[in-house]
Design a protein around this motif. Structure first.
Motif, PDB file in Angstrom:
ATOM      1  N   ALA A 144      -9.512   0.074  -8.378  1.00 57.02           N
ATOM      2  CA  ALA A 144      -8.464  -0.719  -7.956  1.00 57.02           C
ATOM      3  C   ALA A 144      -8.896  -0.811  -6.745  1.00 57.02           C
ATOM      4  N   VAL A 145      -8.757   0.200  -5.890  1.00 55.73           N
ATOM      5  CA  VAL A 145      -9.437   0.442  -4.130  1.00 55.73           C
ATOM      6  C   VAL A 145     -10.381  -0.064  -4.498  1.00 55.73           C
ATOM      7  N   ILE A 192      -3.565 -14.839  -2.271  1.00 57.36           N
ATOM      8  CA  ILE A 192      -4.670 -14.235  -2.138  1.00 57.36           C
ATOM      9  C   ILE A 192      -5.134 -13.958  -3.544  1.00 57.36           C
ATOM     10  N   ILE A 250       4.345  -3.252  -7.794  1.00 58.54           N
ATOM     11  CA  ILE A 250       3.776  -4.698  -8.741  1.00 58.54           C
ATOM     12  C   ILE A 250       4.420  -5.660  -7.624  1.00 58.54           C
ATOM     13  N   ILE A 277       0.491  -1.290  -0.112  1.00 58.35           N
ATOM     14  CA  ILE A 277      -0.468   0.041  -0.103  1.00 58.35           C
ATOM     15  C   ILE A 277       1.305   1.123  -0.281  1.00 58.35           C
ATOM     16  N   VAL A 295     -10.261  -4.851  -3.975  1.00 60.39           N
ATOM     17  CA  VAL A 295      -9.353  -4.981  -3.482  1.00 60.39           C
ATOM     18  C   VAL A 295     -10.095  -5.194  -1.821  1.00 60.39           C
ATOM     19  N   VAL A 296     -11.013  -4.316  -1.612  1.00 61.04           N
ATOM     20  CA  VAL A 296     -11.358  -3.973  -0.335  1.00 61.04           C
ATOM     21  C   VAL A 296     -12.526  -4.541  -0.052  1.00 61.04           C
ATOM     22  N   LYS A 301     -13.702  -6.056  -2.725  1.00 64.27           N
ATOM     23  CA  LYS A 301     -14.440  -7.805  -3.772  1.00 64.27           C
ATOM     24  C   LYS A 301     -15.475  -7.831  -4.174  1.00 64.27           C
ATOM     25  N   MET A 358      -7.224   4.252  -9.867  1.00 64.96           N
ATOM     26  CA  MET A 358      -6.892   4.188  -8.426  1.00 64.96           C
ATOM     27  C   MET A 358      -8.810   3.825  -7.266  1.00 64.96           C
ATOM     28  N   GLY A 365       2.320  -7.050  -4.456  1.00 64.52           N
ATOM     29  CA  GLY A 365       1.454  -6.876  -5.244  1.00 64.52           C
ATOM     30  C   GLY A 365       0.988  -8.583  -5.328  1.00 64.52           C
ATOM     31  N   ILE A 366       2.305  -8.962  -6.243  1.00 68.10           N
ATOM     32  CA  ILE A 366       2.165 -10.266  -6.662  1.00 68.10           C
ATOM     33  C   ILE A 366       2.452 -11.313  -5.352  1.00 68.10           C
ATOM     34  N   TRP A 415     -12.261 -10.351  -8.413  1.00 70.40           N
ATOM     35  CA  TRP A 415     -11.648  -8.479  -8.438  1.00 70.40           C
ATOM     36  C   TRP A 415     -10.544  -8.881  -8.384  1.00 70.40           C
ATOM     37  N   MET A 416      -9.350 -10.092  -8.437  1.00 73.21           N
ATOM     38  CA  MET A 416      -8.221  -9.337  -8.600  1.00 73.21           C
ATOM     39  C   MET A 416      -8.200  -9.980 -10.624  1.00 73.21           C
ATOM     40  N   VAL A 435       2.052   1.211  -3.608  1.00 78.49           N
ATOM     41  CA  VAL A 435       0.774   2.092  -4.926  1.00 78.49           C
ATOM     42  C   VAL A 435       0.635   3.843  -4.442  1.00 78.49           C
ATOM     43  N   VAL A 490      -3.919  -2.680 -13.346  1.00 76.53           N
ATOM     44  CA  VAL A 490      -2.611  -2.959 -13.365  1.00 76.53           C
ATOM     45  C   VAL A 490      -2.113  -2.311 -14.564  1.00 76.53           C
TER      46      VAL A 490
HETATM   47  C1  HEM Z   1      -0.012  -6.010 -10.321  1.00 82.76           C
HETATM   48  C2  HEM Z   1      -0.225  -5.071  -8.994  1.00 82.76           C
HETATM   49  C3  HEM Z   1      -0.935  -6.163  -8.029  1.00 82.76           C
HETATM   50  C4  HEM Z   1      -1.326  -7.097  -7.423  1.00 82.76           C
HETATM   51  C5  HEM Z   1      -0.778  -8.649  -8.623  1.00 82.76           C
HETATM   52  C6  HEM Z   1      -2.093  -6.525  -6.230  1.00 82.76           C
HETATM   53  C7  HEM Z   1      -2.724  -7.840  -5.070  1.00 82.76           C
HETATM   54  C8  HEM Z   1      -3.217  -7.381  -4.397  1.00 82.76           C
HETATM   55  C9  HEM Z   1      -3.112  -8.725  -3.439  1.00 82.76           C
HETATM   56  C10 HEM Z   1      -3.508 -10.234  -3.989  1.00 82.76           C
HETATM   57  C11 HEM Z   1      -3.273  -7.871  -2.515  1.00 82.76           C
HETATM   58  C12 HEM Z   1      -3.769  -8.262  -0.767  1.00 82.76           C
HETATM   59  C13 HEM Z   1      -5.619  -8.548  -0.434  1.00 82.76           C
HETATM   60  C14 HEM Z   1      -6.346  -9.551   0.369  1.00 82.76           C
HETATM   61  O1  HEM Z   1      -5.599  -9.117   1.806  1.00 82.76           O
HETATM   62  O2  HEM Z   1      -7.018  -8.864   1.006  1.00 82.76           O
HETATM   63  C15 HEM Z   1      -3.741  -7.146  -2.406  1.00 82.76           C
HETATM   64  C16 HEM Z   1      -4.146  -5.505  -1.407  1.00 82.76           C
HETATM   65  C17 HEM Z   1      -4.458  -4.338  -1.461  1.00 82.76           C
HETATM   66  N1  HEM Z   1      -3.973  -3.461  -2.753  1.00 82.76           N
HETATM   67 FE1  HEM Z   1      -2.953  -4.716  -4.669  1.00 82.76          FE
HETATM   68  N2  HEM Z   1      -2.041  -6.072  -6.208  1.00 82.76           N
HETATM   69  C18 HEM Z   1      -1.263  -4.514  -6.806  1.00 82.76           C
HETATM   70  C19 HEM Z   1      -1.002  -3.566  -7.367  1.00 82.76           C
HETATM   71  C20 HEM Z   1      -1.715  -2.357  -6.769  1.00 82.76           C
HETATM   72  C21 HEM Z   1      -2.514  -1.337  -6.761  1.00 82.76           C
HETATM   73  C22 HEM Z   1      -1.770  -0.754  -8.628  1.00 82.76           C
HETATM   74  C23 HEM Z   1      -3.351  -0.738  -6.246  1.00 82.76           C
HETATM   75  C24 HEM Z   1      -3.939   0.455  -6.377  1.00 82.76           C
HETATM   76  C25 HEM Z   1      -4.827   1.131  -5.496  1.00 82.76           C
HETATM   77  C26 HEM Z   1      -3.582  -1.704  -5.297  1.00 82.76           C
HETATM   78  C27 HEM Z   1      -4.259  -1.369  -4.071  1.00 82.76           C
HETATM   79  C28 HEM Z   1      -3.543  -2.434  -3.005  1.00 82.76           C
HETATM   80  C29 HEM Z   1      -4.624  -2.323  -1.486  1.00 82.76           C
HETATM   81  C30 HEM Z   1      -5.226  -0.933  -1.166  1.00 82.76           C
HETATM   82  C31 HEM Z   1      -4.460  -3.044  -0.661  1.00 82.76           C
HETATM   83  C32 HEM Z   1      -5.174  -3.125   0.788  1.00 82.76           C
HETATM   84  C33 HEM Z   1      -6.297  -4.196   0.462  1.00 82.76           C
HETATM   85  C34 HEM Z   1      -7.118  -4.978   1.607  1.00 82.76           C
HETATM   86  O3  HEM Z   1      -6.081  -4.207   2.903  1.00 82.76           O
HETATM   87  O4  HEM Z   1      -7.669  -4.818   2.413  1.00 82.76           O
HETATM   88  N3  HEM Z   1      -3.018  -2.787  -5.755  1.00 82.76           N
HETATM   89  N4  HEM Z   1      -3.356  -6.319  -3.543  1.00 82.76           N
END
Ligand code: HEM
Length: 142
Positions: A133-134, A72, A60, A9, A137-138, A140, A130, A63-64, A82-83, A12, A90
């Motif tokens: 995406a938010v 996840i 990135i 986070i 991921v939040v 879902k 943004m 996130g991967i 959602w993913m 990002v 992305v």
């Molecule tokens: C290839 C790029 C990305 C991948 C593979 C990825 C993957 C993930 C995964 C697996 C989670 C955990 C979700 C969970 O625990 O429920 C996550 C959390 C998060 N991602 Fe990404 N992400 C990527 C890029 C981004 C981008 C560009 C944003 C921009 C807004 C972003 C924002 C977030 C946020 C805010 C969380 C926290 C969500 C939570 O705690 O509930 N991510 N991401």
């Protein structure tokens, strides 16, 4: 896992600071006629583009890591839509980042033809991406 998510986070958010501000510099560059000011804006844009490119990599990669190492949202199964949608966003963000690099090169060569109005609209895209995406991921939603 929470440390990885926290760092994800943070990077990002830092990447987005650049995605939001660089097009704003382009708006000013498209309106500016004073060579000294143009040079100054180009210097700021070059430094910012280099910085945001460095920040995009850990954003990135982390996130991967969450996706593939912790699993996840991994897999075709129901409930991971959602993913898949987020990965689509992305890819659009990486495309947008790259487009900023090409536009910067055009400004450096003095070849920009686009108006400051065009860049104001261009500047809105990362806000929408943004938001999507938010929410994905939040909340879902699928
Ligand atoms: C290839 C790029 C990305 C991948 C593979 C990825 C993957 C993930 C995964 C697996 C989670 C955990 C979700 C969970 O625990 O429920 C996550 C959390 C998060 N991602 Fe990404 N992400 C990527 C890029 C981004 C981008 C560009 C944003 C921009 C807004 C972003 C924002 C977030 C946020 C805010 C969380 C926290 C969500 C939570 O705690 O509930 N991510 N991401």
């Amino acid at each position: 896992m929470l440390w990885i998510k926290a760092l994800h986070i943070v990077f990002v958010a830092s990447w987005f600071a650049g995605l939001f501000y660089l097009p704003r510099i382009f708006v000013n560059l498209a309106m500016e006629t004073e060579p000294m000011v143009i040079e100054r804006l180009l210097l700021m844009a070059r430094k910012l583009y280099r910085f945001m490119t460095i920040l995009a990599v850990p954003a990135i990669a982390l996130g991967i890591w969450l996706w593939l190492v912790y699993g996840i949202g991994r897999g075709p199964g129901p409930g991971n839509g959602w993913m898949h949608a987020k990965l689509g966003i992305v890819v659009l963000l990486i495309g947008y980042h790259h487009a900023c690099g090409s536009l910067l090169k055009k400004f450096e060569r003095g070849h920009n033809k686009r108006s400051h109005k065009w860049f104001r609209w261009f500047n809105e895209a990362p806000v929408i991406l943004m938001l999507a995406a938010v929410i994905l991921v939040v909340v879902k939603p699928f």
